[in-house]
Write a protein that holds these residues in place. Structure first.
Motif, mmCIF file in Angstrom:
data_model
loop_
_atom_site.group_PDB
_atom_site.id
_atom_site.type_symbol
_atom_site.label_atom_id
_atom_site.label_comp_id
_atom_site.label_asym_id
_atom_site.label_seq_id
_atom_site.Cartn_x
_atom_site.Cartn_y
_atom_site.Cartn_z
ATOM 1 N N TYR A 1 0.818 -1.223 0.000
ATOM 2 C CA TYR A 1 0.000 0.000 0.000
ATOM 3 C C TYR A 1 0.848 1.267 0.000
ATOM 4 O O TYR A 1 0.349 2.357 -0.198
ATOM 5 N N ARG B 1 3.214 0.982 13.749
ATOM 6 C CA ARG B 1 1.869 0.413 13.626
ATOM 7 C C ARG B 1 1.971 -1.059 13.270
ATOM 8 O O ARG B 1 2.890 -1.469 12.556
ATOM 9 N N GLU C 1 -0.486 -2.185 11.622
ATOM 10 C CA GLU C 1 -1.223 -1.967 10.365
ATOM 11 C C GLU C 1 -2.556 -2.709 10.320
ATOM 12 O O GLU C 1 -3.571 -2.122 9.993
ATOM 13 N N ILE D 1 -5.110 5.211 1.991
ATOM 14 C CA ILE D 1 -5.308 6.075 0.815
ATOM 15 C C ILE D 1 -4.498 5.454 -0.326
ATOM 16 O O ILE D 1 -3.269 5.379 -0.230
HETATM 17 N N1 SAM Z 1 9.171 2.635 9.199
HETATM 18 C C1 SAM Z 1 8.269 3.243 10.097
HETATM 19 C C2 SAM Z 1 7.712 2.256 11.109
HETATM 20 O O1 SAM Z 1 8.328 1.952 12.037
HETATM 21 O O2 SAM Z 1 6.599 1.811 10.982
HETATM 22 C C3 SAM Z 1 7.173 4.046 9.489
HETATM 23 C C4 SAM Z 1 7.236 4.409 8.055
HETATM 24 S S1 SAM Z 1 5.718 4.055 7.254
HETATM 25 C C5 SAM Z 1 5.975 4.841 5.728
HETATM 26 C C6 SAM Z 1 4.596 5.102 8.130
HETATM 27 C C7 SAM Z 1 3.142 4.736 8.037
HETATM 28 O O3 SAM Z 1 2.620 5.175 6.808
HETATM 29 C C8 SAM Z 1 2.796 3.275 8.070
HETATM 30 O O4 SAM Z 1 2.732 2.799 9.386
HETATM 31 C C9 SAM Z 1 1.463 3.200 7.333
HETATM 32 O O5 SAM Z 1 0.392 2.971 8.214
HETATM 33 C C10 SAM Z 1 1.361 4.578 6.674
HETATM 34 N N2 SAM Z 1 1.032 4.436 5.241
HETATM 35 C C11 SAM Z 1 1.803 3.891 4.291
HETATM 36 N N3 SAM Z 1 1.135 3.861 3.114
HETATM 37 C C12 SAM Z 1 -0.080 4.397 3.327
HETATM 38 C C13 SAM Z 1 -1.222 4.622 2.519
HETATM 39 N N4 SAM Z 1 -1.253 4.289 1.229
HETATM 40 N N5 SAM Z 1 -2.306 5.198 3.078
HETATM 41 C C14 SAM Z 1 -2.282 5.554 4.370
HETATM 42 N N6 SAM Z 1 -1.231 5.365 5.198
HETATM 43 C C15 SAM Z 1 -0.136 4.782 4.693
#
Ligand code: SAM
Length: 448
Positions: free
Chosen positions: A159, A252, A254, A324
């Motif tokens: 995602y 998270r 998730e 999203i």
């Molecule tokens: N690496 C970090 C960790 O420890 O989890 C966080 C980086 S990650 C990019 C941050 C958050 O972005 C994720 O926990 C996820 O829930 C959210 N995220 C990623 N893609 C997304 C999407 N398409 N829509 C909404 N939230 C998103």
């Protein structure tokens, strides 16, 4: 208006201090200073982050005093009477009443709440969560700042727009100097007391380098620091980062549904993710966890389980955002979660979480709804996140498209957040780890 007001130490018992904000008592952990009743401190996330001189504190508190009580009145006036517009003998009334009496909600109760469709019933749910929020944390609202230090990621989460197979994305990695200067500006110039450092799982940055950054950041800035670098740091990295001064972990899970998790995460398992979060809790981190709302295949019961999993993990911040779809991912074109779904999840979190836990308005929620902050704050939320990533990098942290605040200066974000807090009657102060005066001994003692 700055992002925290100091409180007066009322009593000290070992590492625990009771801090008074104009008579409202919050409880915090003190690891840094020798404190006695009468001292003034800033606390964040339930931790003392800075001791301030009485002269400085009294100036700030005297300029705040009138506004503090005005804001409290405004917030109190927004609280609607219990169970308005729903039948008092209905199942909904029964569940909301139990939740407001701080009884633990079951998976069935939460599934029922998350499945509500009628506007009047959803209003009752959000109103109950707001009332509970007010009764447990009064008008406190904590404001965090996030610095997204790298969009490099070793993972291919289906995602996520920064997943490593998205070849269309330009990558960046902030240097140590850039990170420290962004943090310094946030703390010294803008008064932030709580920062999140986040990145993709950027395994090209050695853990030692991260540890050095955290150590220097903590040494130079009185701030509550939350890290969110992912599982690549490993258990030993978690320990080293804690020793360097990090005190919160944002990771998270998730989704609590193992099947959905495995479809979306080719590089990790739900078990490993949960073990990582649990380990962080054992080390002493304040845990922020949560999930995505509206993932393909997810149903209301899954979401209810997500909320309960947060509770089981001892999460102190329930962080849920709408999924999203990103056009450059495998889930392009899927459905985005709606504002109503997010408000129900926000309210369910407040009703299911222990009193000391915080419910934030996430940036992803702000992205799908202009009114997210206002509506979520009136549905149980009591925390905001501002984006402190330097503007030249911000759009590149493209986890989903058109993120809220993507091109907004920090000054503009602060002005907006300040106006919002004022309009809702919220005060940027620590929520504390418990609010019951009875739990703190009033006998004076000092830390060794
Ligand atoms: N690496 C970090 C960790 O420890 O989890 C966080 C980086 S990650 C990019 C941050 C958050 O972005 C994720 O926990 C996820 O829930 C959210 N995220 C990623 N893609 C997304 C999407 N398409 N829509 C909404 N939230 C998103």
């Amino acid at each position: 208006m700055c992002y925290a007001i100091p409180g007066r130490v009322e009593s000290v018992e070992g590492r625990h201090v009771a801090v008074s904000y104009y008579g409202q008592i919050k409880r915090a952990v003190n690891e840094l200073y020798s404190l006695s009743p009468g001292d003034y401190v800033y606390a964040q996330g339930g931790f003392v982050v800075q001791k301030v001189s009485p002269a400085e504190a009294e100036i700030i508190l005297s300029t705040w005093k009138e506004l503090f009580f005005e804001l409290q009145e405004l917030d109190s006036a927004s609280i609607r009477p219990s169970l308005m517009n729903i039948a008092p003998d209905s199942k909904l009334a029964e569940i909301l009443k139990a939740a407001e009496d701080v009884k633990t909600l079951s998976e069935d109760d939460l599934t029922f709440l998350l499945s509500l469709e009628k506007r009047s019933e959803i209003d009752a749910l959000c109103g109950a969560a707001n009332r509970l929020r007010h009764s447990i944390s009064q008008s406190s609202c904590c404001v965090h700042g996030i610095i997204e230090i790298s969009n490099n990621c070793r993972n291919s989460c289906r995602y996520c727009g920064i997943n490593n197979s998205n070849a269309r994305l330009s990558r960046y990695r902030m240097s140590e100097d850039e990170i420290l200067s962004a943090a310094r500006e946030a703390v010294a110039k803008f008064g932030f007391k709580s920062l999140v450092l986040q990145s993709g799982e950027d395994c090209a940055r050695p853990i030692d380098e991260l540890v050095g950054i955290v150590r220097r950041l903590q040494k130079d800035n009185p701030v509550f620091l939350i890290i969110s670098f992912g599982e690549y740091v490993g258990w030993s990295g978690l320990e080293a980062l804690y020793d360097a001064g990090a005190r919160g972990l944002l990771t998270r899970f998730e989704t609590s549904n193992p099947e959905i998790f495995s479809k979306l995460h080719p590089d990790s398992t739900l078990e490993e993710r949960l073990a990582f979060i649990r380990r962080a809790g054992e080390i002493g981190y304040l845990i922020t966890s949560g999930g995505l709302v509206g993932l393909p295949g997810q149903n209301k019961r899954d979401l209810a389980r997500d909320v309960l999993l947060c509770r089981e993990l001892g999460s102190q911040m329930y962080s849920f955002g709408p999924f999203i779809p990103h056009p450059d991912t495998a889930l392009a074109g899927r459905r985005t979660a709606s504002e109503i779904e997010m408000l129900k999840v926000t309210a369910a979190c407040r009703l299911a979480a222990p009193p000391e836990a915080v419910v934030p308005v996430t940036s992803a929620f702000e992205t799908i709804s202009r009114d997210a902050r206002k509506k979520a704050m009136q549905s149980g939320a009591n925390s905001l996140m501002l984006n402190l990533t330097p503007l030249k990098y911000r759009a590149m942290y493209s986890i989903y498209p058109s993120r809220a605040h993507e091109s907004e200066s920090l000054d503009a974000q602060i002005a907006d957040a300040t106006d919002l807090l004022k309009s809702l009657g919220r005060v940027p102060m620590d929520i504390g780890i418990r609010t019951q005066r009875a739990e703190i001994s009033t006998s004076a003692s000092t830390t060794p």
